[in-house]
Design a protein around this motif. Sequence first.
Motif, mmCIF file in Angstrom:
data_model
loop_
_atom_site.group_PDB
_atom_site.id
_atom_site.type_symbol
_atom_site.label_atom_id
_atom_site.label_comp_id
_atom_site.label_asym_id
_atom_site.label_seq_id
_atom_site.Cartn_x
_atom_site.Cartn_y
_atom_site.Cartn_z
ATOM 1 N N ILE A 66 36.611 45.706 48.129
ATOM 2 C CA ILE A 66 36.950 44.357 48.421
ATOM 3 C C ILE A 66 36.404 43.742 49.679
ATOM 4 C CG2 ILE A 66 38.958 42.885 48.917
ATOM 5 C CD1 ILE A 66 39.458 44.331 46.279
ATOM 6 N N LEU A 67 35.839 42.716 48.852
ATOM 7 C CA LEU A 67 35.101 41.571 49.593
ATOM 8 C C LEU A 67 35.553 40.282 49.631
ATOM 9 C CD1 LEU A 67 31.480 41.239 47.501
ATOM 10 C CD2 LEU A 67 31.297 41.961 49.654
ATOM 11 N N VAL A 68 35.340 40.373 51.467
ATOM 12 C CA VAL A 68 36.316 39.112 51.862
ATOM 13 C C VAL A 68 35.197 37.957 51.859
ATOM 14 C CG1 VAL A 68 37.808 37.686 53.626
ATOM 15 C CG2 VAL A 68 37.500 40.793 53.540
ATOM 16 N N ALA A 69 36.278 37.093 51.355
ATOM 17 C CA ALA A 69 35.313 36.038 50.804
ATOM 18 C C ALA A 69 35.684 35.093 52.147
ATOM 19 C CB ALA A 69 36.386 34.715 49.895
ATOM 20 N N THR A 70 33.937 33.802 52.029
ATOM 21 C CA THR A 70 34.283 33.187 53.380
ATOM 22 C C THR A 70 35.155 32.221 53.130
ATOM 23 O OG1 THR A 70 32.707 31.812 54.141
ATOM 24 C CG2 THR A 70 32.159 31.387 51.442
ATOM 25 N N ARG A 71 35.501 32.154 54.526
ATOM 26 C CA ARG A 71 36.892 30.477 53.944
ATOM 27 C C ARG A 71 35.495 28.661 54.940
ATOM 28 N NH1 ARG A 71 41.407 31.431 55.377
ATOM 29 N NH2 ARG A 71 42.179 29.068 55.704
ATOM 30 N N LYS A 72 34.351 29.154 54.891
ATOM 31 C CA LYS A 72 33.293 28.658 55.075
ATOM 32 C C LYS A 72 33.026 28.528 53.584
ATOM 33 C CE LYS A 72 29.864 27.051 57.951
ATOM 34 N NZ LYS A 72 28.971 27.385 58.760
ATOM 35 N N CYS A 102 34.571 46.150 42.079
ATOM 36 C CA CYS A 102 34.012 45.409 43.323
ATOM 37 C C CYS A 102 35.306 44.125 42.655
ATOM 38 C CB CYS A 102 32.663 45.581 43.318
ATOM 39 S SG CYS A 102 32.465 44.291 44.768
ATOM 40 N N GLU A 103 35.960 43.454 43.735
ATOM 41 C CA GLU A 103 36.174 42.133 43.350
ATOM 42 C C GLU A 103 36.070 41.256 44.948
ATOM 43 O OE1 GLU A 103 40.395 43.080 42.740
ATOM 44 O OE2 GLU A 103 40.236 43.884 41.007
ATOM 45 N N GLU A 104 36.231 40.215 45.187
ATOM 46 C CA GLU A 104 36.009 39.881 45.850
ATOM 47 C C GLU A 104 37.563 38.998 45.884
ATOM 48 O OE1 GLU A 104 33.233 35.933 48.131
ATOM 49 O OE2 GLU A 104 34.169 35.626 45.843
ATOM 50 N N TRP A 105 38.039 38.833 46.870
ATOM 51 C CA TRP A 105 39.690 38.643 48.032
ATOM 52 C C TRP A 105 39.259 37.102 48.752
ATOM 53 C CZ3 TRP A 105 43.604 42.727 47.794
ATOM 54 C CH2 TRP A 105 43.753 43.375 46.267
ATOM 55 N N LYS A 106 40.625 36.242 48.294
ATOM 56 C CA LYS A 106 40.286 34.438 49.598
ATOM 57 C C LYS A 106 41.283 35.725 50.798
ATOM 58 C CE LYS A 106 39.456 31.055 46.323
ATOM 59 N NZ LYS A 106 39.705 29.832 45.854
ATOM 60 N N GLU A 115 51.748 39.745 54.525
ATOM 61 C CA GLU A 115 52.085 39.029 55.751
ATOM 62 C C GLU A 115 51.541 38.545 57.096
ATOM 63 O OE1 GLU A 115 56.111 41.118 55.694
ATOM 64 O OE2 GLU A 115 56.447 40.911 53.727
ATOM 65 N N VAL A 116 50.568 38.092 56.426
ATOM 66 C CA VAL A 116 49.468 37.148 58.313
ATOM 67 C C VAL A 116 49.318 36.028 57.880
ATOM 68 C CG1 VAL A 116 49.542 39.210 59.658
ATOM 69 C CG2 VAL A 116 47.811 39.139 58.187
ATOM 70 N N PRO A 117 48.815 35.371 58.932
ATOM 71 C CA PRO A 117 48.097 34.051 58.998
ATOM 72 C C PRO A 117 46.542 34.516 57.768
ATOM 73 C CG PRO A 117 48.635 34.274 61.054
ATOM 74 C CD PRO A 117 49.416 35.975 60.292
ATOM 75 N N PRO A 118 46.602 33.740 56.462
ATOM 76 C CA PRO A 118 45.036 33.050 56.469
ATOM 77 C C PRO A 118 44.155 33.565 56.987
ATOM 78 C CG PRO A 118 46.523 32.240 55.364
ATOM 79 C CD PRO A 118 47.336 32.757 56.281
#
Length: 162
Positions: A66-72, A102-106, A115-118
């Motif tokens: 899982i790739l963490v997608a950028t917030r920028k 392989c997946e990219e997740w926001k 259950e935490v803030p994005p």
Amino acid sequence: MKVLGIAIAAGALQYGALRSGPTTSLIPGAPERLVKANGLMGADLVADTYRRIKQDIHGLSPSLVILVATRKHAQWPYRQAADRASLEVLVQLACHEEGIRCEEWKTDKIGKLLEVPPKAIDSFELAQLGLTARPVYWSQGRGDAFAAALAALHESTAQADR
């Protein structure tokens, strides 16, 4: 099931490798992060980085990355955007060649599953990993990588329960 979460921060890959079982746990001996080699440039740097990513992924043999997608999403200097994009592509290519999904997740999806803030996905309870202290490089993005891996394990457990 083994899951590798990857967060890209400050030009490095931050790894969070987890294994499910009776309890969720860190994978012993898993790499912590990958930093690009000093002294290499251009195609030599790309090739070296790719080989090292592929070696890390091959050695772990996760079921899922899982790739963490950028917030920028705006006003990036070209070099920063290009560096991030190239690292994402190299991870995806390594996974493809190893036959690993392989997946990219926001961060919205990860936050919802944990259950935490994005904007603070690394704020989940460490006890879920059997830890009392944060692993090294946590605040440099490794916490986000562990959050991604943990979220994927939560999702797979929820799907299996259906």
